[in-house]
Design a protein around this motif. Structure first.
Motif, short mmCIF file in Angstrom:
data_model
loop_
_atom_site.label_atom_id
_atom_site.label_comp_id
_atom_site.label_asym_id
_atom_site.label_seq_id
_atom_site.Cartn_x
_atom_site.Cartn_y
_atom_site.Cartn_z
N VAL A 97 0.85 -1.20 0.00
CA VAL A 97 0.00 0.00 0.00
C VAL A 97 0.88 1.24 0.00
O VAL A 97 0.64 2.19 -0.76
CB VAL A 97 -0.96 0.01 1.21
N ARG A 98 1.91 1.25 0.82
CA ARG A 98 2.81 2.42 0.86
C ARG A 98 3.52 2.63 -0.48
O ARG A 98 3.71 3.76 -0.92
CB ARG A 98 3.85 2.24 1.97
N GLU A 99 3.92 1.53 -1.13
CA GLU A 99 4.58 1.66 -2.44
C GLU A 99 3.64 2.25 -3.48
O GLU A 99 4.04 3.12 -4.27
CB GLU A 99 5.08 0.29 -2.91
N HIS A 100 2.40 1.79 -3.48
CA HIS A 100 1.45 2.32 -4.46
C HIS A 100 1.04 3.75 -4.14
O HIS A 100 0.66 4.50 -5.04
CB HIS A 100 0.22 1.41 -4.55
N ASP A 105 -1.04 5.86 -7.57
CA ASP A 105 -2.04 5.05 -8.26
C ASP A 105 -3.22 4.86 -7.31
O ASP A 105 -3.20 3.99 -6.44
CB ASP A 105 -1.43 3.71 -8.66
N TYR A 106 -4.26 5.69 -7.46
CA TYR A 106 -5.36 5.75 -6.51
C TYR A 106 -6.15 4.45 -6.44
O TYR A 106 -6.40 3.92 -5.36
CB TYR A 106 -6.29 6.91 -6.86
N GLU A 107 -6.55 3.94 -7.59
CA GLU A 107 -7.42 2.75 -7.62
C GLU A 107 -6.73 1.53 -7.01
O GLU A 107 -7.30 0.81 -6.19
CB GLU A 107 -7.85 2.44 -9.06
N THR A 108 -5.49 1.28 -7.42
CA THR A 108 -4.76 0.11 -6.90
C THR A 108 -4.47 0.27 -5.42
O THR A 108 -4.57 -0.70 -4.66
CB THR A 108 -3.45 -0.08 -7.69
N THR A 109 -4.12 1.47 -5.00
CA THR A 109 -3.84 1.71 -3.59
C THR A 109 -5.08 1.45 -2.74
O THR A 109 -4.99 0.80 -1.69
CB THR A 109 -3.38 3.17 -3.38
N LEU A 110 -6.22 1.91 -3.20
CA LEU A 110 -7.46 1.69 -2.46
C LEU A 110 -7.81 0.21 -2.39
O LEU A 110 -8.18 -0.30 -1.33
CB LEU A 110 -8.60 2.47 -3.11
N LYS A 111 -7.62 -0.50 -3.49
CA LYS A 111 -7.94 -1.93 -3.53
C LYS A 111 -7.04 -2.72 -2.59
O LYS A 111 -7.51 -3.55 -1.81
CB LYS A 111 -7.79 -2.44 -4.97
N SER A 113 -5.39 -1.54 -0.02
CA SER A 113 -5.68 -1.11 1.34
C SER A 113 -6.89 -1.84 1.90
O SER A 113 -6.89 -2.25 3.07
CB SER A 113 -5.91 0.40 1.38
N GLN A 114 -7.90 -2.02 1.08
CA GLN A 114 -9.09 -2.77 1.53
C GLN A 114 -8.73 -4.23 1.80
O GLN A 114 -9.22 -4.82 2.77
CB GLN A 114 -10.19 -2.67 0.49
N ARG A 115 -7.89 -4.81 0.95
CA ARG A 115 -7.45 -6.19 1.19
C ARG A 115 -6.65 -6.29 2.49
O ARG A 115 -6.77 -7.26 3.23
CB ARG A 115 -6.59 -6.69 0.03
N THR A 116 -5.81 -5.28 2.74
CA THR A 116 -5.03 -5.27 3.98
C THR A 116 -5.94 -5.19 5.19
O THR A 116 -5.70 -5.87 6.19
CB THR A 116 -4.04 -4.07 3.96
N PHE A 122 -9.13 -10.53 9.73
CA PHE A 122 -9.09 -11.99 9.76
C PHE A 122 -7.97 -12.49 10.68
O PHE A 122 -8.18 -13.39 11.51
CB PHE A 122 -8.90 -12.53 8.34
N THR A 123 -6.78 -11.90 10.56
CA THR A 123 -5.64 -12.32 11.37
C THR A 123 -5.88 -12.02 12.85
O THR A 123 -5.54 -12.83 13.71
CB THR A 123 -4.36 -11.63 10.88
N SER A 124 -6.46 -10.87 13.16
CA SER A 124 -6.74 -10.53 14.56
C SER A 124 -7.73 -11.50 15.17
O SER A 124 -7.52 -11.99 16.29
CB SER A 124 -7.28 -9.11 14.66
N VAL A 125 -8.81 -11.78 14.44
CA VAL A 125 -9.83 -12.71 14.97
C VAL A 125 -9.22 -14.10 15.13
O VAL A 125 -9.41 -14.76 16.17
CB VAL A 125 -11.07 -12.74 14.04
#
Length: 146
Positions: A97-100, A105-111, A113-116, A122-125
């Motif tokens: 996310v930081r690299e994008h 690159d707005y669209e890829t960064t947002l996508k 970031s949402q995956r992160t 998921f990892t916390s739960v």
């Protein structure tokens, strides 16, 4: 017989939708008539240029919003200590996310970031349930020896 001074538009209630012939003549060079009452801006007018300026302004707002997209790096580091295997994946996604963000690159960064965000949730739960399960088993095992 048609009234040359006033033309009726959408509604004829108390003058709503009426335009003077002079107003229509002033707007006519800037508009292109298509299929009845639908009017579209012509591409060679100042109005068209203002639309392009408006689109460019929207793109500029997206660039400002790019800095507001979270990378969840601290949460990912916490997940690394909570559940090692998925924590590494979270950290990798946060760095991507930081690299994008740097490439703007707005669209890829947002996508990504949402995956992160989803991966961190998921990892916390998973990590907390694993920790609670291990503590319950440890307490259960230690209570049977007394």
């Amino acid at each position: 017989m048609r009234n040359e001074r006033l033309l009726t538009g959408y509604r004829a209630v108390k003058g709503v939708g009426r335009m003077n012939k002079r107003e229509i003549d002033e707007l006519e060079p800037y508009l292109e008539k298509r299929n009845g009452f639908t009017w579209l801006p012509q591409s060679n007018t100042d109005y068209y240029q203002s639309e392009i300026d408006h689109i460019n302004l929207k793109l500029a707002e997206n660039k400002r919003d790019l800095m507001n997209i979270s990378d969840y790096l601290f949460w990912s580091i916490g997940n690394f200590f909570l559940f090692f295997v998925f924590g590494i994946v979270c950290i990798i996604l946060s760095v991507r996310v930081r690299e994008h963000k740097r490439t703007k690159d707005y669209e890829t960064t947002l996508k990504i970031s949402q995956r992160t965000l989803v991966m961190n949730i998921f990892t916390s739960v998973l990590g907390i349930s694993f920790l609670v399960t291990m503590l319950a088993l440890l307490i259960n095992k230690s209570s049977t020896h007394f």
